[in-house]
Design a protein around this motif. Structure first.
Motif, PDB file in Angstrom:
ATOM      1  N   THR A 207      -7.521  -5.757   3.426  1.00 43.34           N
ATOM      2  CA  THR A 207      -8.472  -6.759   2.951  1.00 43.34           C
ATOM      3  C   THR A 207      -7.857  -7.659   1.909  1.00 43.34           C
ATOM      4  OG1 THR A 207      -9.320  -5.261   1.273  1.00 43.34           O
ATOM      5  CG2 THR A 207     -10.446  -5.261   3.403  1.00 43.34           C
ATOM      6  N   GLN A 208      -6.632  -7.374   1.524  1.00 46.33           N
ATOM      7  CA  GLN A 208      -5.962  -8.118   0.460  1.00 46.33           C
ATOM      8  C   GLN A 208      -4.594  -8.558   0.959  1.00 46.33           C
ATOM      9  OE1 GLN A 208      -4.446  -5.867  -2.984  1.00 46.33           O
ATOM     10  NE2 GLN A 208      -5.913  -7.095  -4.098  1.00 46.33           N
TER      11      GLN A 208
ATOM     12  N   PRO B  53      -2.469  -5.000  -8.142  1.00 46.24           N
ATOM     13  CA  PRO B  53      -3.815  -4.428  -8.086  1.00 46.24           C
ATOM     14  C   PRO B  53      -3.761  -2.909  -8.060  1.00 46.24           C
ATOM     15  CG  PRO B  53      -3.186  -5.332  -5.965  1.00 46.24           C
ATOM     16  CD  PRO B  53      -2.102  -5.698  -6.936  1.00 46.24           C
ATOM     17  N   LYS B  54      -4.813  -2.290  -8.556  1.00 38.74           N
ATOM     18  CA  LYS B  54      -4.894  -0.837  -8.552  1.00 38.74           C
ATOM     19  C   LYS B  54      -5.805  -0.341  -7.445  1.00 38.74           C
ATOM     20  CE  LYS B  54      -3.892  -0.241 -13.377  1.00 38.74           C
ATOM     21  NZ  LYS B  54      -4.264   0.420 -14.610  1.00 38.74           N
ATOM     22  N   HIS B  55      -6.298  -1.256  -6.639  1.00 39.29           N
ATOM     23  CA  HIS B  55      -7.182  -0.889  -5.540  1.00 39.29           C
ATOM     24  C   HIS B  55      -6.660  -1.541  -4.271  1.00 39.29           C
ATOM     25  CE1 HIS B  55     -10.913   0.360  -3.634  1.00 39.29           C
ATOM     26  NE2 HIS B  55     -10.845  -0.780  -2.988  1.00 39.29           N
ATOM     27  N   ILE B  56      -6.609  -0.763  -3.206  1.00 35.77           N
ATOM     28  CA  ILE B  56      -6.181  -1.301  -1.920  1.00 35.77           C
ATOM     29  C   ILE B  56      -7.121  -0.739  -0.863  1.00 35.77           C
ATOM     30  CG2 ILE B  56      -4.453   0.515  -1.503  1.00 35.77           C
ATOM     31  CD1 ILE B  56      -3.970  -3.147  -0.604  1.00 35.77           C
ATOM     32  N   ALA B  57      -7.543  -1.584   0.052  1.00 33.64           N
ATOM     33  CA  ALA B  57      -8.461  -1.150   1.101  1.00 33.64           C
ATOM     34  C   ALA B  57      -8.085  -1.789   2.416  1.00 33.64           C
ATOM     35  CB  ALA B  57      -9.899  -1.514   0.733  1.00 33.64           C
ATOM     36  N   ALA B  58      -8.461  -1.101   3.484  1.00 35.03           N
ATOM     37  CA  ALA B  58      -8.217  -1.610   4.832  1.00 35.03           C
ATOM     38  C   ALA B  58      -9.447  -1.331   5.681  1.00 35.03           C
ATOM     39  CB  ALA B  58      -6.984  -0.954   5.448  1.00 35.03           C
ATOM     40  N   LEU B  59      -9.576  -2.110   6.737  1.00 38.43           N
ATOM     41  CA  LEU B  59     -10.706  -2.024   7.649  1.00 38.43           C
ATOM     42  C   LEU B  59     -10.271  -1.342   8.933  1.00 38.43           C
ATOM     43  CD1 LEU B  59     -11.812  -5.730   7.208  1.00 38.43           C
ATOM     44  CD2 LEU B  59     -12.585  -3.730   5.901  1.00 38.43           C
TER      45      LEU B  59
ATOM     46  N   VAL C  51       0.002   2.476  -5.211  1.00 39.21           N
ATOM     47  CA  VAL C  51      -0.776   1.461  -4.508  1.00 39.21           C
ATOM     48  C   VAL C  51       0.055   0.882  -3.369  1.00 39.21           C
ATOM     49  CG1 VAL C  51      -1.976  -0.755  -4.720  1.00 39.21           C
ATOM     50  CG2 VAL C  51      -2.209   0.969  -6.514  1.00 39.21           C
ATOM     51  N   VAL C  52       1.330   0.670  -3.611  1.00 41.68           N
ATOM     52  CA  VAL C  52       2.230   0.169  -2.558  1.00 41.68           C
ATOM     53  C   VAL C  52       2.298   1.178  -1.414  1.00 41.68           C
ATOM     54  CG1 VAL C  52       4.626  -0.425  -2.016  1.00 41.68           C
ATOM     55  CG2 VAL C  52       3.576  -1.288  -4.110  1.00 41.68           C
ATOM     56  N   LEU C  53       2.426   2.458  -1.745  1.00 35.04           N
ATOM     57  CA  LEU C  53       2.458   3.506  -0.722  1.00 35.04           C
ATOM     58  C   LEU C  53       1.148   3.520   0.064  1.00 35.04           C
ATOM     59  CD1 LEU C  53       3.688   5.956   0.691  1.00 35.04           C
ATOM     60  CD2 LEU C  53       2.846   7.366  -1.218  1.00 35.04           C
ATOM     61  N   ALA C  54       0.029   3.427  -0.632  1.00 37.96           N
ATOM     62  CA  ALA C  54      -1.269   3.415   0.046  1.00 37.96           C
ATOM     63  C   ALA C  54      -1.359   2.231   1.003  1.00 37.96           C
ATOM     64  CB  ALA C  54      -2.397   3.356  -0.978  1.00 37.96           C
ATOM     65  N   ARG C  55      -0.908   1.074   0.557  1.00 40.59           N
ATOM     66  CA  ARG C  55      -0.913  -0.127   1.407  1.00 40.59           C
ATOM     67  C   ARG C  55      -0.119   0.135   2.682  1.00 40.59           C
ATOM     68  NH1 ARG C  55      -1.254  -5.518   0.019  1.00 40.59           N
ATOM     69  NH2 ARG C  55      -0.959  -5.004  -2.164  1.00 40.59           N
TER      70      ARG C  55
ATOM     71  N   GLY D 173     -10.227   3.037   1.397  1.00 36.20           N
ATOM     72  CA  GLY D 173      -9.489   2.474   0.275  1.00 36.20           C
ATOM     73  C   GLY D 173      -8.993   3.538  -0.673  1.00 36.20           C
ATOM     74  N   VAL D 174      -8.103   3.128  -1.538  1.00 38.50           N
ATOM     75  CA  VAL D 174      -7.558   3.999  -2.578  1.00 38.50           C
ATOM     76  C   VAL D 174      -7.653   3.249  -3.890  1.00 38.50           C
ATOM     77  CG1 VAL D 174      -5.475   5.123  -3.442  1.00 38.50           C
ATOM     78  CG2 VAL D 174      -5.978   5.171  -1.011  1.00 38.50           C
ATOM     79  N   HIS D 175      -8.079   3.958  -4.909  1.00 39.56           N
ATOM     80  CA  HIS D 175      -8.135   3.385  -6.252  1.00 39.56           C
ATOM     81  C   HIS D 175      -7.303   4.272  -7.155  1.00 39.56           C
ATOM     82  CE1 HIS D 175      -9.746   0.783  -9.334  1.00 39.56           C
ATOM     83  NE2 HIS D 175      -9.844   1.844 -10.097  1.00 39.56           N
ATOM     84  N   ASP D 176      -6.345   3.678  -7.832  1.00 38.04           N
ATOM     85  CA  ASP D 176      -5.475   4.411  -8.741  1.00 38.04           C
ATOM     86  C   ASP D 176      -5.864   4.061 -10.170  1.00 38.04           C
ATOM     87  OD1 ASP D 176      -3.300   6.034  -9.562  1.00 38.04           O
ATOM     88  OD2 ASP D 176      -2.113   4.231  -9.891  1.00 38.04           O
ATOM     89  N   ASN D 177      -6.385   5.033 -10.899  1.00 38.18           N
ATOM     90  CA  ASN D 177      -6.802   4.805 -12.282  1.00 38.18           C
ATOM     91  C   ASN D 177      -5.639   4.763 -13.253  1.00 38.18           C
ATOM     92  OD1 ASN D 177      -9.580   4.617 -11.810  1.00 38.18           O
ATOM     93  ND2 ASN D 177      -9.730   6.833 -11.692  1.00 38.18           N
TER      94      ASN D 177
END
Length: 157
Positions: free
Chosen positions: A154-155, A2-8, A139-143, A128-132
């Motif tokens: 959330t994923q 995925p190119k989007h990762i988010a957390a709560l 995305v892994v780093l953001a996670r 969240g982070v979205h990588d275009n």
């Protein structure tokens, strides 16, 4: 991948830690989504209607999160929630006026969208982070950074 990762995050302090870590790792403000309900905005940041609700703005140290918060836009979405949002989620939200449709546009699964919607309604903050680009390592780093900051992803991994 995925190119989007988010957390709560439960409060602004945890969200602040996440945003600052993302910024230090090289993620730009335009790559980060911050979203929260109007009620959470008032509670955590002493929103514009804070005077009437008795919530007083708390002085807050500088950094990336206060800059993002100052640019949050208020949006009423189809799911019956008033949100404040900034970042990659904002334009899809403004177009669709639906959280699930906006998240779908970013490539978020229905399951993840439902989790985010429920979290926002319960007062949590979404970061969240979205990588275009095609940089799955970002995305892994953001996670990793969102988890280290105490976020609930959330994923599933």
């Amino acid at each position: 991948m995925p190119k989007h990762i988010a957390a709560l995050f439960a409060d602004r302090h945890a969200a602040h830690a996440a945003v600052e870590q993302l910024a230090q790792a090289g993620f730009g403000r335009d790559e980060m989504t911050v979203a929260l309900s109007e009620e959470a905005f008032e509670r955590e940041f002493g929103g514009a209607s804070g005077r009437s609700s008795g919530v007083r703005p708390t002085p807050y140290a500088g950094g990336v999160l206060p800059a993002i918060v100052s640019g949050l836009k208020a949006i009423d979405v189809a799911e019956g929630t008033s949100l404040r949002a900034a970042g990659p989620l904002l334009d899809p939200l403004l177009r669709a006026r639906s959280l699930s449709a906006a998240l779908s546009e970013l490539g978020v699964t229905d399951r993840e969208a439902r989790a985010m919607g429920a979290a926002l309604k319960s007062g949590q903050i979404v970061v969240g982070v979205h990588d275009n680009g095609d940089k799955s390592e970002r995305v892994v780093l953001a996670r990793q950074l969102l988890e280290l900051a105490g976020g609930e992803l959330t994923q599933a991994a």
